[in-house]
Design a protein around this motif. Structure first.
Motif, mmCIF file in Angstrom:
data_model
loop_
_atom_site.group_PDB
_atom_site.id
_atom_site.type_symbol
_atom_site.label_atom_id
_atom_site.label_comp_id
_atom_site.label_asym_id
_atom_site.label_seq_id
_atom_site.Cartn_x
_atom_site.Cartn_y
_atom_site.Cartn_z
ATOM 1 N N LYS A 269 -3.060 -33.467 53.553
ATOM 2 C CA LYS A 269 -2.749 -32.997 52.200
ATOM 3 C C LYS A 269 -3.303 -31.594 51.983
ATOM 4 O O LYS A 269 -2.666 -30.749 51.349
ATOM 5 N N LEU A 270 -4.480 -31.342 52.507
ATOM 6 C CA LEU A 270 -5.069 -30.008 52.409
ATOM 7 C C LEU A 270 -4.217 -28.991 53.158
ATOM 8 O O LEU A 270 -3.958 -27.891 52.676
ATOM 9 N N GLN A 271 -3.736 -29.375 54.336
ATOM 10 C CA GLN A 271 -2.928 -28.466 55.142
ATOM 11 C C GLN A 271 -1.562 -28.227 54.528
ATOM 12 O O GLN A 271 -0.933 -27.202 54.798
ATOM 13 N N SER A 272 -1.085 -29.168 53.705
ATOM 14 C CA SER A 272 0.240 -29.011 53.102
ATOM 15 C C SER A 272 0.235 -28.085 51.896
ATOM 16 O O SER A 272 1.306 -27.723 51.403
ATOM 17 N N LEU A 273 -0.939 -27.704 51.401
ATOM 18 C CA LEU A 273 -0.998 -26.773 50.272
ATOM 19 C C LEU A 273 -0.407 -25.437 50.677
ATOM 20 O O LEU A 273 -0.564 -24.979 51.809
ATOM 21 N N SER A 274 0.275 -24.788 49.749
ATOM 22 C CA SER A 274 0.758 -23.432 50.014
ATOM 23 C C SER A 274 -0.432 -22.491 50.158
ATOM 24 O O SER A 274 -1.561 -22.823 49.764
ATOM 25 N N ASN A 275 -0.189 -21.323 50.722
ATOM 26 C CA ASN A 275 -1.271 -20.352 50.898
ATOM 27 C C ASN A 275 -1.930 -20.014 49.562
ATOM 28 O O ASN A 275 -3.150 -19.881 49.463
ATOM 29 N N HIS A 276 -1.127 -19.876 48.518
ATOM 30 C CA HIS A 276 -1.672 -19.507 47.215
ATOM 31 C C HIS A 276 -2.550 -20.629 46.666
ATOM 32 O O HIS A 276 -3.655 -20.381 46.152
ATOM 33 N N GLN A 277 -2.082 -21.875 46.768
ATOM 34 C CA GLN A 277 -2.882 -22.998 46.293
ATOM 35 C C GLN A 277 -4.148 -23.162 47.128
ATOM 36 O O GLN A 277 -5.219 -23.466 46.594
ATOM 37 N N PHE A 278 -4.035 -22.943 48.424
ATOM 38 C CA PHE A 278 -5.210 -23.058 49.282
ATOM 39 C C PHE A 278 -6.237 -21.983 48.936
ATOM 40 O O PHE A 278 -7.444 -22.236 48.931
ATOM 41 N N GLU A 279 -5.773 -20.783 48.640
ATOM 42 C CA GLU A 279 -6.694 -19.709 48.247
ATOM 43 C C GLU A 279 -7.435 -20.084 46.967
ATOM 44 O O GLU A 279 -8.648 -19.863 46.844
ATOM 45 N N GLU A 280 -6.710 -20.647 46.002
ATOM 46 C CA GLU A 280 -7.355 -21.040 44.752
ATOM 47 C C GLU A 280 -8.425 -22.103 45.011
ATOM 48 O O GLU A 280 -9.531 -22.037 44.463
ATOM 49 N N LEU A 281 -8.095 -23.089 45.836
ATOM 50 C CA LEU A 281 -9.061 -24.133 46.154
ATOM 51 C C LEU A 281 -10.278 -23.545 46.864
ATOM 52 O O LEU A 281 -11.424 -23.882 46.547
ATOM 53 N N ALA A 282 -10.038 -22.635 47.829
ATOM 54 C CA ALA A 282 -11.149 -22.028 48.563
ATOM 55 C C ALA A 282 -12.039 -21.212 47.632
ATOM 56 O O ALA A 282 -13.274 -21.251 47.743
ATOM 57 N N MET A 283 -11.454 -20.490 46.687
ATOM 58 C CA MET A 283 -12.256 -19.706 45.742
ATOM 59 C C MET A 283 -13.064 -20.612 44.813
ATOM 60 O O MET A 283 -14.207 -20.296 44.469
ATOM 61 N N ASP A 284 -12.484 -21.746 44.429
ATOM 62 C CA ASP A 284 -13.219 -22.682 43.580
ATOM 63 C C ASP A 284 -14.411 -23.274 44.329
ATOM 64 O O ASP A 284 -15.506 -23.422 43.766
ATOM 65 N N VAL A 285 -14.207 -23.618 45.602
ATOM 66 C CA VAL A 285 -15.312 -24.141 46.406
ATOM 67 C C VAL A 285 -16.369 -23.056 46.609
ATOM 68 O O VAL A 285 -17.576 -23.328 46.605
ATOM 69 N N TYR A 286 -15.928 -21.803 46.771
ATOM 70 C CA TYR A 286 -16.871 -20.677 46.875
ATOM 71 C C TYR A 286 -17.748 -20.606 45.624
ATOM 72 O O TYR A 286 -18.975 -20.446 45.711
ATOM 73 N N ASP A 287 -17.130 -20.738 44.450
ATOM 74 C CA ASP A 287 -17.900 -20.693 43.203
ATOM 75 C C ASP A 287 -18.884 -21.860 43.128
ATOM 76 O O ASP A 287 -20.009 -21.708 42.631
ATOM 77 N N GLU A 288 -18.472 -23.035 43.611
ATOM 78 C CA GLU A 288 -19.372 -24.184 43.590
ATOM 79 C C GLU A 288 -20.532 -23.986 44.561
ATOM 80 O O GLU A 288 -21.674 -24.364 44.262
ATOM 81 N N VAL A 289 -20.268 -23.375 45.720
ATOM 82 C CA VAL A 289 -21.349 -23.043 46.655
ATOM 83 C C VAL A 289 -22.336 -22.093 45.989
ATOM 84 O O VAL A 289 -23.557 -22.261 46.089
ATOM 85 N N ASP A 290 -21.815 -21.089 45.293
ATOM 86 C CA ASP A 290 -22.691 -20.146 44.600
ATOM 87 C C ASP A 290 -23.520 -20.863 43.535
ATOM 88 O O ASP A 290 -24.714 -20.588 43.375
ATOM 89 N N ARG A 291 -22.911 -21.792 42.802
ATOM 90 C CA ARG A 291 -23.648 -22.527 41.770
ATOM 91 C C ARG A 291 -24.767 -23.357 42.389
ATOM 92 O O ARG A 291 -25.896 -23.362 41.892
ATOM 93 N N ARG A 292 -24.470 -24.035 43.494
ATOM 94 C CA ARG A 292 -25.488 -24.881 44.127
ATOM 95 C C ARG A 292 -26.604 -24.038 44.736
ATOM 96 O O ARG A 292 -27.786 -24.407 44.642
ATOM 97 N N GLU A 293 -26.259 -22.925 45.364
ATOM 98 C CA GLU A 293 -27.307 -22.084 45.940
ATOM 99 C C GLU A 293 -28.173 -21.468 44.847
ATOM 100 O O GLU A 293 -29.405 -21.392 44.987
ATOM 101 N N THR A 294 -27.550 -21.022 43.765
ATOM 102 C CA THR A 294 -28.317 -20.448 42.664
ATOM 103 C C THR A 294 -29.207 -21.508 42.018
ATOM 104 O O THR A 294 -30.347 -21.221 41.621
#
Length: 685
Positions: A269-294
Motif C-alpha cells: 500500500k505504501l508503494q502504491s502511493l503516487s510520488n506526490h502522496q508519498f512525499e507528503e507522507l515522508a514530510m509528515d514523518v519528518y515533522d514527527e521525527v523532529d517533534r520526538r527529537e525536540t
C-alpha cells in the motif's frame, strides 16, 4: 561562541537573558518559556533547535547567529519600534509575564499572524508585488546582507523564483557567488538545490564551476535532508554523500521476527502511493521525527522541579492550516506509534524512497498520477486498523539503534532469499540499462538546444499575447492559455496532470515578419523536458523525452497532390490520438501491461483515420515525412505492445518494452503536431 558574548544575548520575544534555543526560520534566539510556545505553533511557523544539545550543520547555526546579531528580530517587531505603538497599547512581552495568556498571545500574534511585520502598500495585483520582491531577492543574495533577504522573504518573495530574463533562481546566484549563509537561508525557506536553470544546470553545478566545493557539498546534503534526518534518528549516522553514498537503511536489531502478511500488504500500500502522496507522507514523518527529537532534548535540558510542565507539552504535531483536515488527522496519529512501530515506518519510507529514486533514474515515465488533496494515509495508521508488524526497525526504547548490526547497509527490509532474487535480476538487467543509457546519451545536447528554443518561443509568444489588439483572442502558448511561471518547463507537482481542454478550432497569430505561430492542441507537453521531484523533497530529476526514430519515407508512384485537409479535421483526429496516448501512458505508469495492446489498437485506428485525410502523394516533403513517421511509429508501437501481451517478460524486459512504448508514443505525438502545424499554415496562406 564566548561566554561573554552569550551573556549579552537576550530572548527575542521577552528579553530574558541567555536564551538557549533558536528559531531557525525566524533567525532569532529564544528562552525556554518562549520556546515552549514556539513548539506549539508547529514547524510551519517556527522551527526550533537547542543551541548546544541539538545537531546543527555549522553553516546553518552561523546563519541564525548572524541574523540575530544583525537585528533580524526587528523584521518581526517592526511596528513595535514605532513610538506610537506604546500609546496604542501594543507592547512586547517581558520575562515576568505569565506564559499563558500573556506570552502566548504575543508570540502567536508575532509569528502566526505576522501582526507587527512591515506591510507593503496595498496593490490590486498581489502577484506583481510578489514578482517584484522575488526579483529583489534574486539580486540581493549575491551579497552577504542576510537580514535584507529575510525581510524580502517575510514580505512574500519566493525562494524558488525563476527569473525570466536571467534564466535561473536565487539559489543559483548565491551558489555562484559562494554565499554559504544565503544558501542556508534560502534552503530553510524551501529553495531547491536541484532546480535547473535555462541551460539545465543546478545550483550545485554553479558552486562547483565557481570553485566553491564546500558549498557544493553542503547543497548536496540539503538535497537529501529528509532521508538523512530519518536515518540519523534511527542509527545516529548520516550517508557519505561525498563518496556517492546517499542512503543508509538500517536493519532491525531483532532479526527473528517473521514478515507477516499484514506487513507485506502495508508495504504494498505504501508503494502504491503516487510520488506526490508519498512525499507528503515522508514530510509528515519528518515533522514527527523532529517533534520526538525536540521532546528528547527538551526533557534532558529542563529543570522539572521549577518549570510547569503542563504548559510545555506538545503531545502531537500541531495543526497546519494549509493542510486538509484528513492530512492533519493522519499527522497527529503518528504520535500514537511506539518507538519500535515508528522506527518500522521510518525504515519502510527510507526503503521506498531509495526504490523510487532508482526507478526514476533507470525507468523514467513521462506521466504522474493526478494530485489528490486528501492522500491515503492507511499505510500510516488508523483507529480501526492494527499497527503494521515490525518488519525492520529499531528495538531500542528511544527509537535509535546503537548496535553495529542495526547500522549495516541494506537494500530494504526483505528476506535474504528475496534480496538475492532482486540482486540477481538487477545484475541481469544492468547491461541492458547501461546500453540504453549510452543510446540516449547523445540526446543531452539536443535537449539543451530544445530547452533554449522553448524558452525563446515562450518569451516571444508571451510578447505577442500582450501585443494582440483588443477584441482579438490571446495567442495560446505551447502549454495552453497560461504559460508556466518563469518561462520554464514546470514540475509535475506544480502543474498537476489534469488534462486540459483545448478548443477544436486552432488559434493562430501572425508575427511581424509573416511567420505564423500555431499552438499544438494536445494534452501532452511533448517537447518540454519533464521534471519529477525525488522522495527527499529536495532533488529534481530531469526525465528526457525519448529519441525520435528516423522515419524512412516510402516511395510511392503517381502525381503529387498539393491539397491538404481541413485544419479542424486534422485537429480533431490529433485530439483523438492524444487522448489514446494518455490512456496508454496511464497504463504504463500503473504497470497495467495487459492494457498496452488495446490502447495501441485504438491509437493505430486513430492514426489510420488521420492519415486517410491526406492525399496519397502529398507534394509537401514535410507532410510526407510526418505521415511516414506517424504511420511507422504506430506500427512499431503495436509491435512493442504485442510483445507485452504475447509473453510474460521479466521485470527488466518489461522495463525496456515500456520505454520503447513511450518512445513510439512520443514519435506519434510529434508527427501529429507537425501535421497540425503544416496544415494550419498552408490553409491560412
Amino acid at each position: 561562541m564566548s561566554k561573554r558574548v552569550r551573556s549579552r544575548e537576550v530572548c527575542a520575544d521577552c528579553s530574558a537573558p541567555e536564551p538557549r534555543w533558536a528559531s531557525v526560520n525566524r533567525g532569532v534566539l529564544i528562552c525556554d518559556e518562549c520556546c515552549s510556545i514556539h513548539r506549539g505553533l508547529g514547524r510551519h511557523s517556527s522551527q526550533v533547535r537547542h543551541l548546544t544539545h541539538s545537531p546543527w550543520p555549522p553553516s546553518q547555526l552561523q546563519m541564525v547567529q548572524t541574523l540575530y546579531g544583525n537585528g533580524a528580530n526587528s523584521i518581526w517587531e517592526h511596528s513595535l519600534l514605532d513610538p506610537s505603538s506604546s500609546v496604542s497599547g501594543k507592547r512586547k512581552a517581558n520575562p515576568q509575564d505569565r506564559v499563558h495568556p500573556n506570552k502566548t498571545e504575543f508570540i502567536k500574534a508575532k509569528y502566526q499572524m505576522l501582526a507587527y511585520v512591515h506591510r507593503m502598500p496595498c496593490r490590486e495585483d498581489d502577484s506583481v508585488t510578489a514578482k517584484d520582491l522575488s526579483k529583489q531577492l534574486h539580486s540581493s543574495v549575491r551579497t552577504g546582507n542576510l537580514e535584507t533577504c529575510l525581510r524580502l522573504l517575510s514580505l512574500g518573495a519566493q525562494a524558488n523564483f525563476f527569473h525570466p530574463e536571467k534564466g535561473n533562481t536565487p539559489l543559483h546566484i548565491a551558489a555562484k557567488a559562494g554565499q554559504m549563509l544565503q544558501a542556508e537561508l534560502l534552503a530553510v525557506y524551501g529553495a531547491d538545490p536541484g532546480a535547473l536553470d535555462s541551460s539545465g544546470k543546478t545550483p550545485i553545478d554553479y558552486a562547483r564551476q565557481a570553485g566553491h566545493q564546500e558549498l557544493a557539498e553542503r547543497l548536496v546534503e540539503i538535497q537529501y535532508e529528509l532521508t538523512d534526518r530519518l536515518t540519523f534518528y534511527l542509527c545516529g549516522r548520516r550517508p557519505d554523500h561525498r563518496n556517492g553514498q546517499h542512503f543508509i537503511i538500517p536493519q532491525m536489531a531483532d532479526s527473528s521476527l517473521d514478515l507477516s502478511e499484514f506487513a507485506k500488504a502495508a508495504k504494498k500500500k505504501l508503494q502504491s502511493l503516487s510520488n506526490h502522496q508519498f512525499e507528503e507522507l515522508a514530510m509528515d514523518v519528518y515533522d514527527e521525527v523532529d517533534r520526538r527529537e525536540t521532546d528528547a532534548v527538551w526533557l534532558a535540558t529542563q529543570n522539572h522541579s521549577t518549570l510547569v510542565t503542563d504548559t510545555t507539552v506538545v503531545p502531537f504535531l500541531p495543526v497546519n492550516p494549509e493542510y486538509s483536515s484528513t492530512r492533519n488527522q493522519g499527522r497527529q496519529k503518528l504520535a500514537r506509534f511506539s518507538a519500535h512501530e515508528f522506527a518500522t515506518l521510518v525504515i519502510d519510507i527510507l526503503t521506498d524512497a531509495k526504490r523510487r529514486q532508482a526507478c526514476l533514474i533507470s525507468n523514467p515515465l513521462i506521466c504522474e498520477s493526478q494530485d489528490n488533496d486528501q492522500p491515503d494515509y492507511d499505510s500510516v495508521a488508523s483507529d480501526e486498523d492494527p499497527v503494521q508488524e515490525a518488519t525492520c526497525g529499531d528495538s531500542c526504547n528511544d527509537g535509535r539503534t546503537k548496535s553495529s548490526e542495526s547500522s549495516d547497509l541494506s537494500d530494504g527490509p526483505i528476506t535474504v532469499q528475496e534480496f538475492m532474487e532482486v540482486k540477481s535480476a538487477l545484475t541481469a538487467s544492468e547491461a541492458k540499462i547501461q546500453q540504453l543509457l549510452k543510446v540516449n546519451c547523445h540526446l543531452s545536447e539536443e535537449l539543451r538546444m530544445m530547452q533554449s528554443k522553448l524558452n525563446s518561443l515562450q518569451s516571444e509568444n508571451s510578447t505577442l499575447r500582450w501585443q494582440t489588439p483588443s477584441g482579438q483572442q490571446h495567442l495560446q502558448g505551447p502549454f495552453g492559455r497560461h504559460p508556466p511561471r518563469g518561462g520554464r518547463a514546470m514540475s509535475m507537482y506544480e502543474t498537476g496532470s489534469t488534462p486540459r481542454q483545448y478548443p477544436h478550432r486552432a488559434e493562430t497569430a501572425r508575427h511581424e515578419d509573416g511567420v505564423i505561430l500555431q499552438p499544438f492542441p494536445t494534452n501532452v507537453s511533448i517537447e518540454a523536458p519533464v521534471f519529477l521531484m525525488d522522495c527527499s523533497h529536495k532533488t529534481k530529476i530531469m526525465i528526457s523525452p525519448p529519441s525520435t526514430s528516423d522515419a524512412v519515407e516510402p516511395e510511392e508512384e503517381g502525381e503529387e497532390d498539393a491539397t491538404l485537409p481541413c485544419t479542424e479535421d486534422v485537429i480533431c483526429k490529433t485530439e483523438q490520438i492524444t487522448k489514446n496516448i494518455q490512456e496508454l501512458l496511464r497504463a504504463a505508469q500503473e504497470t497495467k501491461h495487459e492494457s498496452f495492446l488495446p490502447c495501441s489498437e485504438k491509437i493505430c485506428m486513430a492514426v489510420t483515420e488521420m492519415a486517410a485525410l491526406f492525399p496519397k502523394r502529398p507534394s509537401s516533403e514535410t507532410v510526407r515525412g510526418s505521415l511516414c513517421l506517424l504511420t511507422s511509429s504506430a506500427s512499431r508501437l503495436h509491435g512493442e505492445c504485442q510483445k507485452a501481451a504475447d509473453h510474460n517478460p521479466c521485470p527488466s524486459d518489461i522495463q525496456l518494452v515500456t520505454q520503447q512504448v513511450i518512445q513510439c508514443a512520443y514519435d506519434i505525438a510529434k508527427a501529429a503536431k507537425q501535421l497540425v502545424t503544416v496544415t494550419t499554415k498552408e490553409n491560412n496562406n
